[in-house]
Enzyme design. Structure first.
Site, PDB file in Angstrom:
ATOM      1  N   THR A 133       9.341 -20.747 -24.417  1.00 54.88           N
ATOM      2  CA  THR A 133       8.583 -19.835 -23.566  1.00 54.88           C
ATOM      3  C   THR A 133       7.873 -20.582 -22.438  1.00 54.88           C
ATOM      4  O   THR A 133       7.548 -21.768 -22.581  1.00 54.88           O
ATOM      5  CB  THR A 133       7.525 -19.105 -24.420  1.00 54.88           C
ATOM      6  OG1 THR A 133       6.563 -18.485 -23.579  1.00 54.88           O
ATOM      7  CG2 THR A 133       6.760 -20.073 -25.320  1.00 54.88           C
ATOM      8  N   ASP A 134       7.571 -19.875 -21.357  1.00 53.11           N
ATOM      9  CA  ASP A 134       6.792 -20.486 -20.273  1.00 53.11           C
ATOM     10  C   ASP A 134       5.315 -20.634 -20.649  1.00 53.11           C
ATOM     11  O   ASP A 134       4.556 -21.299 -19.955  1.00 53.11           O
ATOM     12  CB  ASP A 134       6.930 -19.675 -18.968  1.00 53.11           C
ATOM     13  CG  ASP A 134       6.384 -18.254 -19.068  1.00 53.11           C
ATOM     14  OD1 ASP A 134       6.036 -17.801 -20.180  1.00 53.11           O
ATOM     15  OD2 ASP A 134       6.313 -17.590 -18.012  1.00 53.11           O
ATOM     16  N   GLU A 135       4.925 -20.008 -21.782  1.00 57.80           N
ATOM     17  CA  GLU A 135       3.507 -20.081 -22.174  1.00 57.80           C
ATOM     18  C   GLU A 135       3.094 -21.507 -22.549  1.00 57.80           C
ATOM     19  O   GLU A 135       1.911 -21.818 -22.591  1.00 57.80           O
ATOM     20  CB  GLU A 135       3.219 -19.110 -23.331  1.00 57.80           C
ATOM     21  CG  GLU A 135       3.532 -17.678 -22.934  1.00 57.80           C
ATOM     22  CD  GLU A 135       3.044 -16.631 -23.914  1.00 57.80           C
ATOM     23  OE1 GLU A 135       2.051 -16.878 -24.608  1.00 57.80           O
ATOM     24  OE2 GLU A 135       3.663 -15.556 -23.970  1.00 57.80           O
ATOM     25  N   TYR A 158       0.137 -19.518 -30.753  1.00 53.96           N
ATOM     26  CA  TYR A 158       1.577 -19.295 -30.534  1.00 53.96           C
ATOM     27  C   TYR A 158       2.153 -20.327 -29.566  1.00 53.96           C
ATOM     28  O   TYR A 158       3.126 -21.019 -29.874  1.00 53.96           O
ATOM     29  CB  TYR A 158       1.820 -17.872 -29.989  1.00 53.96           C
ATOM     30  CG  TYR A 158       3.189 -17.692 -29.367  1.00 53.96           C
ATOM     31  CD1 TYR A 158       4.346 -17.780 -30.142  1.00 53.96           C
ATOM     32  CD2 TYR A 158       3.332 -17.458 -27.994  1.00 53.96           C
ATOM     33  CE1 TYR A 158       5.607 -17.633 -29.569  1.00 53.96           C
ATOM     34  CE2 TYR A 158       4.590 -17.308 -27.418  1.00 53.96           C
ATOM     35  CZ  TYR A 158       5.723 -17.396 -28.209  1.00 53.96           C
ATOM     36  OH  TYR A 158       6.969 -17.263 -27.642  1.00 53.96           O
ATOM     37  N   LYS A 162       4.912 -23.373 -30.109  1.00 53.46           N
ATOM     38  CA  LYS A 162       6.180 -23.477 -29.359  1.00 53.46           C
ATOM     39  C   LYS A 162       6.231 -24.814 -28.605  1.00 53.46           C
ATOM     40  O   LYS A 162       7.284 -25.448 -28.529  1.00 53.46           O
ATOM     41  CB  LYS A 162       6.336 -22.303 -28.375  1.00 53.46           C
ATOM     42  CG  LYS A 162       6.565 -20.953 -29.010  1.00 53.46           C
ATOM     43  CD  LYS A 162       7.866 -20.864 -29.821  1.00 53.46           C
ATOM     44  CE  LYS A 162       9.119 -20.916 -28.971  1.00 53.46           C
ATOM     45  NZ  LYS A 162      10.337 -20.639 -29.780  1.00 53.46           N
TER      46      LYS A 162
HETATM   47  P1  NAD Z   1      10.994 -11.529 -32.128  1.00 57.62           P
HETATM   48  O1  NAD Z   1       9.659 -11.688 -32.767  1.00 57.62           O
HETATM   49  O2  NAD Z   1      11.413 -10.202 -31.614  1.00 57.62           O
HETATM   50  O3  NAD Z   1      12.147 -11.993 -33.152  1.00 57.62           O
HETATM   51  C1  NAD Z   1      12.045 -13.145 -33.923  1.00 57.62           C
HETATM   52  C2  NAD Z   1      13.154 -13.100 -34.986  1.00 57.62           C
HETATM   53  O4  NAD Z   1      13.084 -14.307 -35.748  1.00 57.62           O
HETATM   54  C3  NAD Z   1      13.031 -11.938 -35.952  1.00 57.62           C
HETATM   55  O5  NAD Z   1      14.284 -11.318 -36.138  1.00 57.62           O
HETATM   56  C4  NAD Z   1      12.551 -12.588 -37.240  1.00 57.62           C
HETATM   57  O6  NAD Z   1      13.011 -11.908 -38.410  1.00 57.62           O
HETATM   58  C5  NAD Z   1      13.160 -13.970 -37.118  1.00 57.62           C
HETATM   59  N1  NAD Z   1      12.404 -14.982 -37.882  1.00 57.62           N
HETATM   60  C6  NAD Z   1      11.054 -15.194 -37.856  1.00 57.62           C
HETATM   61  N2  NAD Z   1      10.728 -16.199 -38.700  1.00 57.62           N
HETATM   62  C7  NAD Z   1      11.894 -16.638 -39.249  1.00 57.62           C
HETATM   63  C8  NAD Z   1      12.218 -17.652 -40.169  1.00 57.62           C
HETATM   64  N3  NAD Z   1      11.267 -18.435 -40.709  1.00 57.62           N
HETATM   65  N4  NAD Z   1      13.517 -17.847 -40.499  1.00 57.62           N
HETATM   66  C9  NAD Z   1      14.490 -17.071 -39.972  1.00 57.62           C
HETATM   67  N5  NAD Z   1      14.234 -16.065 -39.088  1.00 57.62           N
HETATM   68  C10 NAD Z   1      12.953 -15.855 -38.737  1.00 57.62           C
HETATM   69  O7  NAD Z   1      11.052 -12.641 -30.991  1.00 57.62           O
HETATM   70  P2  NAD Z   1      11.705 -12.559 -29.528  1.00 57.62           P
HETATM   71  O8  NAD Z   1      10.751 -11.911 -28.608  1.00 57.62           O
HETATM   72  O9  NAD Z   1      13.085 -12.044 -29.644  1.00 57.62           O
HETATM   73  O10 NAD Z   1      11.730 -14.102 -29.155  1.00 57.62           O
HETATM   74  C11 NAD Z   1      12.849 -14.921 -29.518  1.00 57.62           C
HETATM   75  C12 NAD Z   1      12.595 -16.349 -29.055  1.00 57.62           C
HETATM   76  O11 NAD Z   1      12.422 -16.378 -27.659  1.00 57.62           O
HETATM   77  C13 NAD Z   1      11.347 -16.995 -29.659  1.00 57.62           C
HETATM   78  O12 NAD Z   1      11.629 -18.330 -29.944  1.00 57.62           O
HETATM   79  C14 NAD Z   1      10.310 -16.867 -28.561  1.00 57.62           C
HETATM   80  O13 NAD Z   1       9.361 -17.907 -28.641  1.00 57.62           O
HETATM   81  C15 NAD Z   1      11.185 -16.991 -27.323  1.00 57.62           C
HETATM   82  N6  NAD Z   1      10.680 -16.304 -26.115  1.00 57.62           N
HETATM   83  C16 NAD Z   1      10.260 -14.997 -26.154  1.00 57.62           C
HETATM   84  C17 NAD Z   1       9.847 -14.370 -24.977  1.00 57.62           C
HETATM   85  C18 NAD Z   1       9.440 -12.906 -24.970  1.00 57.62           C
HETATM   86  O14 NAD Z   1       9.013 -12.396 -23.937  1.00 57.62           O
HETATM   87  N7  NAD Z   1       9.576 -12.162 -26.050  1.00 57.62           N
HETATM   88  C19 NAD Z   1       9.830 -15.065 -23.780  1.00 57.62           C
HETATM   89  C20 NAD Z   1      10.258 -16.389 -23.772  1.00 57.62           C
HETATM   90  C21 NAD Z   1      10.689 -16.992 -24.940  1.00 57.62           C
END
Ligand code: NAD
Length: 352
Positions: A133-135, A158, A162
């Site tokens: 993430t950019d955070e 969080y 990350k």
């Molecule tokens: P989300 O919370 O919607 O989904 C996370 C998934 O990971 C879920 O399906 C959950 O069941 C699974 N999970 C959690 N803990 C687990 C574990 N210990 N073992 C196996 N599976 C596990 O998240 P998202 O928004 O889809 O984000 C996905 C990735 O992208 C993350 O790494 C997040 O940091 C990154 N990200 C998110 C955003 C955003 O805006 N949502 C932006 C940039 C980066």
């Protein structure tokens, strides 16, 4: 191409799995623990495809991860599994450290063991994409953009978890030569987004005629990217990104939170008219502790080097997103029964 996607039942992971299985025809193994954020209903369109498999397992479970690698023999891993909600990390950080830090460490070690025994040609072709993430860069002032060389300065549990995982991924590349690429993306929105995050929560509360909580004065700026653009970017970076490099992903769509909420109200008033304008439901509430003021991504490296471009701007993306929620009550109604928008992440509610 055989790809392990971790966290493929989540918001971005499910968009990526749909893209890889349906558009690219890759063999995909989705490894997901199905926490509150995981939802197999987001994968209905791929469930019966012969090139898709699902494994319910925790990425911290080393034995299960080793078996997954041995059985599936991937050419690539795209690691998205994480605890992802800042407010939840303020209320209780333990799961964030466990999954985001220990889970990433476990996957790096398992991938290293598997990769080191591959024949040379397969070893060269193997990639580990660490999705972040950019955070991790902290907060911007009025000006400037996050670049790949912006120093890390995370504010929340969080983003700190990350940032830790990003450092581990880069160290495993430099120390062990594991072919890792890292991506750092801005805020995503779109279909299948769990309704605890600003955009889906606002859409569903507005639809139900409930109050629309906006933190502080709503002046915090985020740089919004449509989730399917992110899925395409991740595919491009895993395919052609240079080993050891970071690529920032963003759509050049900065908006203040209050603008986002007002825009959703306008679109909903047009697509699903109500008795009174939804804007009247807006309520300013106590700000998030440590709330970063502004995020904005410079995606020039990804655009120039790898030729990726966002296909949606905020106006087209938000229109599609609101329309999707109107058409897909079957998906979100069960989630609203489990989580109806209760406030998380206030310090008085925090536990050690
Ligand atoms: P989300 O919370 O919607 O989904 C996370 C998934 O990971 C879920 O399906 C959950 O069941 C699974 N999970 C959690 N803990 C687990 C574990 N210990 N073992 C196996 N599976 C596990 O998240 P998202 O928004 O889809 O984000 C996905 C990735 O992208 C993350 O790494 C997040 O940091 C990154 N990200 C998110 C955003 C955003 O805006 N949502 C932006 C940039 C980066």
């Amino acid at each position: 191409m055989r790809v392990i996607v971790t966290g493929g039942a989540g918001f971005i992971g499910s968009a990526l799995v749909r893209h890889l299985v349906l558009e690219r025809g890759y063999d995909v193994l989705n490894v997901d623990a199905l926490t509150y954020a995981g939802n197999r209903a987001s994968l209905n369109s791929v469930e019966d495809k012969p090139n898709y498999r699902f494994l319910q397992a925790n990425i911290c479970d080393r034995g299960a991860m080793e078996k997954a690698f041995q059985d599936f023999r991937p050419n690539r891993i795209m690691h998205l599994a994480a605890e992802s909600h800042v407010d939840r990390s303020i209320t209780g950080a333990a799961d964030f450290i466990e999954t985001n830090v220990i889970g990433t460490f476990t996957l790096l070690e398992v991938a290293r063991g598997y990769w080191s025994k591959l024949p040379d040609a397969e070893k060269d072709a193997f990639r580990f994409l660490h999705v972040s993430t950019d955070e991790v860069y902290g907060s911007l002032g009025e000006d400037g953009l996050f670049r790949e060389d912006t120093p890390y300065d995370p504010s929340s549990p969080y983003s700190a978890s990350k940032a830790s995982s990003d450092h581990l991924a880069k160290a495993w590349q430099r120390t062990y030569g594991l072919p890792i690429v890292v991506s750092n993306c801005s805020n995503n929105y779109g279909p299948f987004h769990f309704p605890e995050k600003l955009i889906p929560l606002t859409i569903l509360n507005a639809l139900a005629g409930e109050r629309l909580p906006v933190y502080g004065k709503g002046n915090n700026v985020r740089d919004w990217l449509y989730v399917e653009d992110h899925a395409r970017a991740l595919d491009t970076i895993a395919e052609r990104g240079r080993i050891g490099e970071t690529y920032n992903v963003g759509g050049r769509n900065e908006r203040r939170n209050i603008e986002v909420v007002r825009r959703i109200c306008e679109v909903l008033d047009r697509l699903a008219p109500a008795n009174r304008p939804r804007e009247e439901l807006i309520e300013f509430v106590t700000d998030r502790p440590g709330h970063d003021a502004r995020y904005a991504i410079d995606a020039t490296k990804l655009e120039d080097e790898l030729g990726w471009r966002a296909q949606e701007d905020f106006d087209s993306g938000i229109e599609k997103t609101v329309a999707w929620y109107l058409d897909n009550e079957w998906w979100w109604q069960p989630l609203r029964e489990r989580y109806a928008g209760q406030r998380l992440g206030l310090l008085k509610a925090a536990r050690a």
